[in-house]
Write a protein that holds these residues in place. Structure first.
Motif, mmCIF file in Angstrom:
data_model
loop_
_atom_site.group_PDB
_atom_site.id
_atom_site.type_symbol
_atom_site.label_atom_id
_atom_site.label_comp_id
_atom_site.label_asym_id
_atom_site.label_seq_id
_atom_site.Cartn_x
_atom_site.Cartn_y
_atom_site.Cartn_z
ATOM 1 N N HIS A 1 -6.566 11.382 12.315
ATOM 2 C CA HIS A 1 -6.549 10.445 11.196
ATOM 3 C C HIS A 1 -7.381 11.039 10.066
ATOM 4 O O HIS A 1 -8.571 11.297 10.244
ATOM 5 N N SER A 2 -6.753 11.248 8.912
ATOM 6 C CA SER A 2 -7.429 11.856 7.766
ATOM 7 C C SER A 2 -7.420 10.885 6.591
ATOM 8 O O SER A 2 -6.356 10.450 6.143
ATOM 9 N N VAL A 3 -8.609 10.544 6.096
ATOM 10 C CA VAL A 3 -8.738 9.622 4.966
ATOM 11 C C VAL A 3 -9.219 10.402 3.743
ATOM 12 O O VAL A 3 -10.328 10.937 3.741
ATOM 13 N N ALA A 4 -8.362 10.474 2.720
ATOM 14 C CA ALA A 4 -8.715 11.173 1.485
ATOM 15 C C ALA A 4 -8.659 10.257 0.271
ATOM 16 O O ALA A 4 -9.026 10.683 -0.828
ATOM 17 N N ASN A 5 -8.208 9.015 0.453
ATOM 18 C CA ASN A 5 -8.171 8.055 -0.646
ATOM 19 C C ASN A 5 -9.590 7.885 -1.186
ATOM 20 O O ASN A 5 -10.473 7.392 -0.475
ATOM 21 N N VAL B 1 -11.626 17.089 -5.717
ATOM 22 C CA VAL B 1 -10.920 18.268 -5.225
ATOM 23 C C VAL B 1 -9.514 17.937 -4.754
ATOM 24 O O VAL B 1 -8.621 18.791 -4.813
ATOM 25 N N GLY B 2 -9.290 16.685 -4.319
ATOM 26 C CA GLY B 2 -7.934 16.286 -3.907
ATOM 27 C C GLY B 2 -6.962 16.380 -5.042
ATOM 28 O O GLY B 2 -5.799 16.753 -4.849
ATOM 29 N N LEU B 3 -7.397 16.025 -6.243
ATOM 30 C CA LEU B 3 -6.535 16.121 -7.404
ATOM 31 C C LEU B 3 -6.237 17.572 -7.740
ATOM 32 O O LEU B 3 -5.126 17.920 -8.156
ATOM 33 N N ARG B 4 -7.222 18.434 -7.538
ATOM 34 C CA ARG B 4 -7.021 19.867 -7.810
ATOM 35 C C ARG B 4 -6.193 20.531 -6.721
ATOM 36 O O ARG B 4 -5.714 21.648 -6.899
ATOM 37 N N ASN B 5 -6.009 19.819 -5.602
ATOM 38 C CA ASN B 5 -5.269 20.373 -4.468
ATOM 39 C C ASN B 5 -3.799 19.978 -4.509
ATOM 40 O O ASN B 5 -3.062 20.194 -3.555
ATOM 41 N N ARG B 6 -3.372 19.388 -5.625
ATOM 42 C CA ARG B 6 -1.963 18.966 -5.708
ATOM 43 C C ARG B 6 -1.043 20.186 -5.684
ATOM 44 O O ARG B 6 -1.346 21.195 -6.258
ATOM 45 N N TYR C 1 0.838 -1.200 0.000
ATOM 46 C CA TYR C 1 0.000 0.000 0.000
ATOM 47 C C TYR C 1 0.873 1.251 0.000
ATOM 48 O O TYR C 1 1.889 1.323 0.699
ATOM 49 N N VAL C 2 0.475 2.251 -0.770
ATOM 50 C CA VAL C 2 1.248 3.487 -0.884
ATOM 51 C C VAL C 2 0.893 4.417 0.266
ATOM 52 O O VAL C 2 -0.264 4.823 0.425
ATOM 53 N N GLY C 3 1.880 4.770 1.083
ATOM 54 C CA GLY C 3 1.666 5.716 2.175
ATOM 55 C C GLY C 3 1.084 5.065 3.414
ATOM 56 O O GLY C 3 1.180 3.850 3.627
ATOM 57 N N ASP C 4 0.465 5.886 4.248
ATOM 58 C CA ASP C 4 -0.072 5.476 5.541
ATOM 59 C C ASP C 4 -1.438 4.814 5.337
ATOM 60 O O ASP C 4 -2.358 5.434 4.801
ATOM 61 N N TRP C 5 -1.592 3.529 5.752
ATOM 62 C CA TRP C 5 -2.871 2.836 5.601
ATOM 63 C C TRP C 5 -3.785 3.152 6.770
ATOM 64 O O TRP C 5 -3.403 3.053 7.931
ATOM 65 N N VAL D 1 -4.306 10.726 -4.135
ATOM 66 C CA VAL D 1 -4.425 12.161 -3.876
ATOM 67 C C VAL D 1 -3.307 12.536 -2.899
ATOM 68 O O VAL D 1 -2.772 11.677 -2.200
ATOM 69 N N PRO D 2 -2.922 13.815 -2.850
ATOM 70 C CA PRO D 2 -1.832 14.217 -1.958
ATOM 71 C C PRO D 2 -2.134 13.870 -0.498
ATOM 72 O O PRO D 2 -3.238 14.086 -0.009
ATOM 73 N N ALA D 3 -1.164 13.301 0.168
ATOM 74 C CA ALA D 3 -1.286 12.950 1.586
ATOM 75 C C ALA D 3 0.111 12.756 2.139
ATOM 76 O O ALA D 3 1.090 12.687 1.395
ATOM 77 N N LEU D 4 0.198 12.647 3.461
ATOM 78 C CA LEU D 4 1.489 12.427 4.098
ATOM 79 C C LEU D 4 2.044 11.057 3.726
ATOM 80 O O LEU D 4 1.301 10.077 3.679
#
Length: 313
Positions: free
Chosen positions: A291-295, A308-313, A77-81, A223-226
């Motif tokens: 804990h923030s879930v944007a996937n 909007v996550g894609l536009r927030n890159r 998995y990419v990033g924090d699950w 989408v952008p995330a930590l």
């Protein structure tokens, strides 16, 4: 017992399946599969004396099989699950509510299944997870745990003790059920927290964050995330303020909600589509973890998902 009576077990079955998988969609599929197996057994002439026991066993074993097949996906998995969020709109009287969260059984999810707790369960093997959850979260006795998992009672005791040690070693954030007083306190603090974050009030936000607060973000590489959890109170506060400032510029609004039995919020774009879900772990009057879930793959069960996550890159 009628088939209508069988439906009364659905909230419990969903909670078990969700606790096993961390996925709303997979949990619903597992529960439906269990009911289908019960129907087929009866059609074949099998007498099911205890439908609850039959369904609980089917759901647990299907959950074990699912985890075994999903382990490779979890490891890559990419990033924090983080688990898919279960949302109940509104934190109390006078607070803003969002749209409905899906099937009614989600609202009855055990308060014990917080995001922090479900992340800890990821360290366990599928069987350890089943034994620990049935015993610790749902209060099953060892004879019942043994019957459900197909293990001996003595083996279940050993598995539970081993799992509890592993969970205790990894435990840092509060994950147990919230008493009514703590729920009220958490709702009030969450309202002030999100007001400060939305208003750009850095000092007020810092006052509510624990010194060792941790921010987790799950974008799934879509989408952008930590890339990994963020620590340091000042850094966490600035990340929150910066992220919400960019979202506000794109027309995103915030609605308070209960997320996995914890205070939180759902972010919607200008068209009302879900952009992100945030859960707060609160203890001793401070926010201990966020804990923030944007996937987007983990938000579809809540309704239309925003880009909007894609536009927030």
């Amino acid at each position: 017992m009628s088939r209508a009576d069988d439906e009364g077990y659905r909230p419990l079955l969903f909670s078990i399946a969700y606790g096993m998988t961390g996925s709303v969609g997979d949990a619903e599929d597992i529960v439906q599969d269990a009911y289908l197996r019960l129907t087929r057994a009866r059609q074949a002439g099998t007498t099911v004396a205890e439908p609850k026991a039959y369904l609980t066993t089917a759901v647990t074993r299907l959950g074990i099989d699912h985890l075994r097949s999903a382990r490779v996906r979890r490891e890559t998995y990419v990033g924090d699950w983080l688990p898919e969020p279960v949302v109940v709109p509104g934190l109390g009287a006078g607070l803003t509510s969002g749209p409905a969260a899906g099937p009614a059984e989600h609202a009855e999810l055990s308060d014990s299944l917080s995001m922090a707790f479900l992340v800890l369960l990821e360290a366990l093997s599928p069987v350890e997870r089943a034994v620990f959850m049935l015993r610790e979260v749902f209060g099953y006795g060892y004879p019942d745990v043994a019957r459900v998992t197909g293990k001996t009672e003595a083996n279940c005791r050993q598995i539970f003790a081993r799992a509890r040690r592993r969970i205790a070693e990894g435990a840092r954030e509060p994950g147990g059920p919230l008493a009514p007083a703590r729920r009220a306190e958490g709702a009030e603090l969450a309202q002030r927290f999100f007001e400060a974050a939305s208003g750009g009030d850095l000092d007020a936000l810092l006052d509510m964050l624990a010194p060792d607060v941790v921010l987790h973000g799950d974008g799934g590489g879509k989408v952008p995330a930590l890339s990994w959890p963020a620590t340091d109170r000042l850094r966490v506060a600035r990340l929150l303020l910066g992220g919400l400032r960019r979202f506000r510029a794109l027309g995103v609004t915030l609605s308070l909600a209960w997320v996995n039995g914890r205070p939180g919020a759902v972010l919607h774009d200008a068209e009302g589509r879900v952009a992100s879900v945030v859960e707060l772990s609160i203890a001793d009057g401070y926010v201990q973890a966020i804990h923030s879930v944007a996937n987007p793959d983990k938000l579809h069960h809540l309704g239309p998902v925003s880009d909007v996550g894609l536009r927030n890159r």
